[in-house]
Scaffold this motif. Sequence first.
Motif, short mmCIF file in Angstrom:
data_model
loop_
_atom_site.label_atom_id
_atom_site.label_comp_id
_atom_site.label_asym_id
_atom_site.label_seq_id
_atom_site.Cartn_x
_atom_site.Cartn_y
_atom_site.Cartn_z
N ALA A 1 -7.01 1.51 3.51
CA ALA A 1 -8.45 1.47 3.80
C ALA A 1 -9.15 0.50 2.86
CB ALA A 1 -9.05 2.86 3.66
N GLU A 2 -8.76 0.54 1.58
CA GLU A 2 -9.36 -0.37 0.60
C GLU A 2 -9.08 -1.82 0.96
OE1 GLU A 2 -8.30 0.29 -3.59
OE2 GLU A 2 -8.91 2.37 -3.23
N ARG B 1 -5.12 5.57 1.94
CA ARG B 1 -6.36 5.26 1.22
C ARG B 1 -6.35 3.82 0.71
NH1 ARG B 1 -9.87 9.53 -0.01
NH2 ARG B 1 -9.04 11.44 0.89
N GLN B 2 -5.19 3.40 0.26
CA GLN B 2 -5.09 2.01 -0.21
C GLN B 2 -5.23 1.03 0.95
OE1 GLN B 2 -1.49 1.54 -2.47
NE2 GLN B 2 -2.28 2.72 -4.20
N CYS C 1 0.85 -1.19 0.00
CA CYS C 1 0.00 0.00 0.00
C CYS C 1 0.88 1.24 0.00
CB CYS C 1 -0.89 0.03 1.24
SG CYS C 1 -2.10 -1.28 1.30
N GLY D 1 -6.45 13.32 5.66
CA GLY D 1 -6.36 11.98 5.06
C GLY D 1 -5.78 10.93 5.98
N PHE E 1 -10.41 7.69 8.70
CA PHE E 1 -11.60 7.38 7.89
C PHE E 1 -12.57 6.52 8.67
CE2 PHE E 1 -10.84 2.91 6.96
CZ PHE E 1 -9.47 2.78 7.16
N ASP F 1 -0.41 4.50 0.12
CA ASP F 1 -0.92 5.52 1.03
C ASP F 1 -2.04 4.93 1.88
OD1 ASP F 1 -3.10 5.38 -0.59
OD2 ASP F 1 -2.71 7.27 -1.63
N TRP G 1 -13.56 10.81 5.22
CA TRP G 1 -12.14 11.06 5.42
C TRP G 1 -11.90 12.39 6.13
CZ3 TRP G 1 -7.99 7.93 4.57
CH2 TRP G 1 -8.25 6.75 3.87
N VAL H 1 -16.26 2.75 2.85
CA VAL H 1 -15.16 3.55 3.37
C VAL H 1 -15.47 5.01 3.05
CG1 VAL H 1 -12.72 4.11 3.09
CG2 VAL H 1 -13.46 1.73 3.08
#
Lengths: 160, 181
Positions: free
Chosen positions: B76-77, B73-74, B69, B100, B103, B71, B96, B93
Motif C-alpha cells: 500500500a505504501e 501494508r508495505q 514488500c 488487513g 484498504f 506484507d 484497513w 492510505v
Amino acid sequence: SLKARKHARNNPPEVEKLDESMKRLNVTPDVVLSKLEGMGYQVGLRLIERLLKDHQRFKDELEIMKYICTDLWKYIYDKQIDTLRTNNHGTYVFTDNTFKPLTFFSVEGVDQYYAAAARFITFPCGIIRGALSALGIRSAVSAKATTVTACVFEVIVERS
Amino acid sequence: MSSKGKAPLLDASKVNADLIKLTYGALVAQIVKDYERPEDVNKQLDKLGYNIGVRLVEDFIAHHNIPRCLDFRQTAERIQQAFRFYLGMQPSVGNWSPAGNEFSLTWEQTNPIGDFVEFPDHLRPLQYSRVLCGAIRGGCEMVQIDVTINIAREFLLADSATELRVKFNKRLEDALPVGED
C-alpha cells in the motif's frame, strides 16, 4: 525486479500493441489521426480559455500567433517555438527544433520514426486549431516531422 | 505531473497538470463517442490503465531502490509512493479491513485526474477514475499480486473525496518452465 521480469516473461500480460488494436478494430491510420486531432482541438479550446481569463485583447492575428508560439507553447511544452514565419497572407509556419513529444520514443528505423511521429504531432495540430478557434480564427493546421526531434507546423487561416 | 502554481516542468519528465487533465477528459469523451455504453467505456478505461500500469511498474522500480514488500501494508505504501511520483498527488492510505487485506486510497476533496468535468445524467454509471484502478491492477500484477479495485467514492459525483478500495486476492505463482531457477 529480476523476479518481476521473469514473471513478465513467463506470464506475458495481455498488452495489445497499437498496430494490433487497429487491425482488430479494423481502423485505418487516418481514422486514428483524425480522432487524435479532434481530441487536441477540444484540449486547445479549453486550455486557451483558461489561460486567457485575465488577458487583454489581442491587437491582430499576428499577435495571437505570437502568443501561441510563446506563452501557450511554453505552458504545454516548457519551451517556445523556435521560429515563426509568415507570408502576411494568412499562412504561418512554426518551427520547433526540439519538439518534446518527439524526444520520448524509440523505433527501429527511420521509416517507422516518421510513421510513429505522425501520431505524436497530430494532437498538437489539434491544440493549435482549437486555440485559434477559441480566438475566432478558423484555420487548417498540418505538421511534419522534418528531422529527428524537429517539427514544422503550418497554419493556414481560412478567410470567409 | 506537476501541480498548478508550482514551477512547472523543471525537468523534462514533468508535464503540466492542466494539460494532462484536459487531455484525459478529451480521451474519455472520445471513448464515450466510440463505445457509447458507459459500461463499455469503463472497460476500455480499465484496460487503458492496465496497460499503463504494466509498463509503469518497471519504470517505478528502476527509479526507486525499493526492497521486496513483506506484507500488504508495505505494498500500500509503495502504491501511495507511486502516485506521488507520477501524479504529484499523494493519496492517504487507510480504512484497513480487520483482516488487513483491503484498504482505501483517498484523495480528499479532489480527483487527481479529473477537473473541469461535468457528468451528463445518462453517463452517471461512467467511472471516470477507472483508469487509476486499471493502473494499480496492472502494476500489482507485474509483481505477482492479484488485486481487485473498486471506486468507493467519486469526487466528481458530488462525494467528499475520491476513494479507491484495493482488495488483495492472492499471490500469483510463477509457472516456471523446467530448467529455470
